[in-house]
Design a protein around this motif. Structure first.
Motif, PDB file in Angstrom:
ATOM      1  N   LEU A  20       0.827  -1.214   0.000  1.00  0.00           N
ATOM      2  CA  LEU A  20       0.000   0.000   0.000  1.00  0.00           C
ATOM      3  C   LEU A  20       0.860   1.261   0.000  1.00  0.00           C
ATOM      4  CD1 LEU A  20      -2.810  -1.010   2.515  1.00  0.00           C
ATOM      5  CD2 LEU A  20      -2.972  -0.873   0.014  1.00  0.00           C
ATOM      6  N   ASN A  21       1.908   1.260   0.821  1.00  0.00           N
ATOM      7  CA  ASN A  21       2.809   2.406   0.895  1.00  0.00           C
ATOM      8  C   ASN A  21       3.496   2.661  -0.445  1.00  0.00           C
ATOM      9  OD1 ASN A  21       4.356   4.490   2.199  1.00  0.00           O
ATOM     10  ND2 ASN A  21       6.060   3.038   2.296  1.00  0.00           N
ATOM     11  N   HIS A  22       3.985   1.601  -1.076  1.00  0.00           N
ATOM     12  CA  HIS A  22       4.723   1.781  -2.332  1.00  0.00           C
ATOM     13  C   HIS A  22       3.809   2.080  -3.518  1.00  0.00           C
ATOM     14  CE1 HIS A  22       8.857   1.396  -1.151  1.00  0.00           C
ATOM     15  NE2 HIS A  22       8.459   0.517  -0.254  1.00  0.00           N
ATOM     16  N   VAL A  23       2.557   1.660  -3.461  1.00  0.00           N
ATOM     17  CA  VAL A  23       1.602   2.078  -4.497  1.00  0.00           C
ATOM     18  C   VAL A  23       1.416   3.592  -4.400  1.00  0.00           C
ATOM     19  CG1 VAL A  23      -0.840   2.001  -5.174  1.00  0.00           C
ATOM     20  CG2 VAL A  23       0.408  -0.122  -4.776  1.00  0.00           C
ATOM     21  N   SER A  24       1.294   4.080  -3.168  1.00  0.00           N
ATOM     22  CA  SER A  24       1.155   5.520  -2.951  1.00  0.00           C
ATOM     23  C   SER A  24       2.397   6.280  -3.425  1.00  0.00           C
ATOM     24  CB  SER A  24       0.908   5.795  -1.463  1.00  0.00           C
ATOM     25  OG  SER A  24       0.916   7.162  -1.206  1.00  0.00           O
ATOM     26  N   ILE A  25       3.576   5.780  -3.080  1.00  0.00           N
ATOM     27  CA  ILE A  25       4.824   6.431  -3.517  1.00  0.00           C
ATOM     28  C   ILE A  25       4.917   6.427  -5.038  1.00  0.00           C
ATOM     29  CG2 ILE A  25       7.346   6.216  -3.550  1.00  0.00           C
ATOM     30  CD1 ILE A  25       7.149   5.230  -0.624  1.00  0.00           C
ATOM     31  N   PHE A  26       4.555   5.312  -5.663  1.00  0.00           N
ATOM     32  CA  PHE A  26       4.603   5.222  -7.127  1.00  0.00           C
ATOM     33  C   PHE A  26       3.694   6.263  -7.762  1.00  0.00           C
ATOM     34  CE2 PHE A  26       3.204   3.678 -11.245  1.00  0.00           C
ATOM     35  CZ  PHE A  26       4.418   3.364 -11.847  1.00  0.00           C
ATOM     36  N   GLN A  27       2.472   6.392  -7.233  1.00  0.00           N
ATOM     37  CA  GLN A  27       1.514   7.322  -7.809  1.00  0.00           C
ATOM     38  C   GLN A  27       1.895   8.781  -7.577  1.00  0.00           C
ATOM     39  OE1 GLN A  27      -2.046   5.969  -5.859  1.00  0.00           O
ATOM     40  NE2 GLN A  27      -2.589   4.598  -7.543  1.00  0.00           N
ATOM     41  N   GLU A  28       2.568   9.050  -6.487  1.00  0.00           N
ATOM     42  CA  GLU A  28       2.920  10.426  -6.115  1.00  0.00           C
ATOM     43  C   GLU A  28       4.441  10.621  -6.081  1.00  0.00           C
ATOM     44  OE1 GLU A  28       0.707  12.869  -5.494  1.00  0.00           O
ATOM     45  OE2 GLU A  28      -0.999  11.529  -5.868  1.00  0.00           O
ATOM     46  N   ALA A  29       5.160  10.048  -7.035  1.00  0.00           N
ATOM     47  CA  ALA A  29       6.626  10.054  -7.007  1.00  0.00           C
ATOM     48  C   ALA A  29       7.209  11.468  -7.007  1.00  0.00           C
ATOM     49  CB  ALA A  29       7.184   9.253  -8.178  1.00  0.00           C
ATOM     50  N   GLU A  30       6.638  12.364  -7.813  1.00  0.00           N
ATOM     51  CA  GLU A  30       7.165  13.730  -7.859  1.00  0.00           C
ATOM     52  C   GLU A  30       6.991  14.425  -6.512  1.00  0.00           C
ATOM     53  OE1 GLU A  30       5.116  12.572 -10.277  1.00  0.00           O
ATOM     54  OE2 GLU A  30       6.505  12.502 -11.972  1.00  0.00           O
ATOM     55  N   THR A  71      15.176  10.632  -6.914  1.00  0.00           N
ATOM     56  CA  THR A  71      14.473  11.241  -8.043  1.00  0.00           C
ATOM     57  C   THR A  71      13.126  10.531  -8.217  1.00  0.00           C
ATOM     58  OG1 THR A  71      15.396   9.709  -9.658  1.00  0.00           O
ATOM     59  CG2 THR A  71      16.658  11.738  -9.210  1.00  0.00           C
ATOM     60  N   PRO A  72      12.170  11.172  -8.876  1.00  0.00           N
ATOM     61  CA  PRO A  72      10.891  10.499  -9.116  1.00  0.00           C
ATOM     62  C   PRO A  72      11.056   9.157  -9.840  1.00  0.00           C
ATOM     63  CG  PRO A  72      10.643  12.837  -9.517  1.00  0.00           C
ATOM     64  CD  PRO A  72      12.117  12.590  -9.276  1.00  0.00           C
ATOM     65  N   ASP A  73      11.956   9.102 -10.825  1.00  0.00           N
ATOM     66  CA  ASP A  73      12.162   7.837 -11.551  1.00  0.00           C
ATOM     67  C   ASP A  73      12.706   6.746 -10.624  1.00  0.00           C
ATOM     68  OD1 ASP A  73      11.205   8.764 -13.965  1.00  0.00           O
ATOM     69  OD2 ASP A  73      13.194   9.312 -14.717  1.00  0.00           O
ATOM     70  N   ASN A  74      13.689   7.088  -9.801  1.00  0.00           N
ATOM     71  CA  ASN A  74      14.234   6.102  -8.865  1.00  0.00           C
ATOM     72  C   ASN A  74      13.182   5.658  -7.857  1.00  0.00           C
ATOM     73  OD1 ASN A  74      16.725   6.085 -10.062  1.00  0.00           O
ATOM     74  ND2 ASN A  74      17.766   7.232  -8.453  1.00  0.00           N
TER      75      ASN A  74
END
Length: 153
Positions: A20-30, A71-74
């Motif tokens: 759940l945490n990493h889905v959130s980070i992925f969606q809001e990477a910037e 970075t957002p990509d990383n």
């Protein structure tokens, strides 16, 4: 065994939260990268005020490395790999709950991915630091699961 069942449920809970945490980070990477950068800058400013000139240079270098790493990509790449790793860990725990040896091997694979990913994605001292921390925690849980290996079929 009750202990193995408890350990599996801990694995489900921890890795479910991780997904759940990493889905959130992925969606809001910037946004996450920006927030992390601001937070690191504030923390480093506190250290800079109390540091000597030489220490200030080292702190500035560390801050630059961290800002270049997060970075957002990383963050997206790390999130995808963490979700995959957590999925393997959950799958392995499910199989071990049903006393299957393949669950232990799947759990090992999930931990391997979790250790190698930060080293390859972030690199340098930061990546190695995350990788070693993950290795220590993983080794502890692998050891606890290994105690039950003989009852797995």
């Amino acid at each position: 065994p009750a202990f193995l069942t408890t350990l599996c449920f801990l694995t489900f809970f921890w890795n479910g939260m991780k997904i759940l945490n990493h889905v959130s980070i992925f969606q809001e990477a910037e946004k996450t990268a920006e927030t992390m950068s601001e937070s690191m800058n504030q923390t480093m400013e506190m250290f800079l005020s109390k540091a000597s000139e030489k220490e200030q240079e080292e702190i500035q270098k560390s801050l630059e490395v961290m800002n270049q790493s997060f970075t957002p990509d990383n963050l997206r790449n790390a999130s995808l790999v963490s979700i995959f790793s957590a999925g393997l860990l959950i799958m392995g725990a499910v199989w071990m709950m049903y006393l299957r040896k393949r669950g232990f091997y799947t759990y090992l694979a999930g931990n391997f991915v979790g250790v190698v990913a930060p080293i390859t994605i972030f690199g340098g001292q930061l990546g190695w630091g995350f990788g070693i921390l993950t290795l220590v925690i993983s080794a502890l849980f692998i050891g606890i699961y290994a105690i039950h290996f003989k009852i797995l079929s």
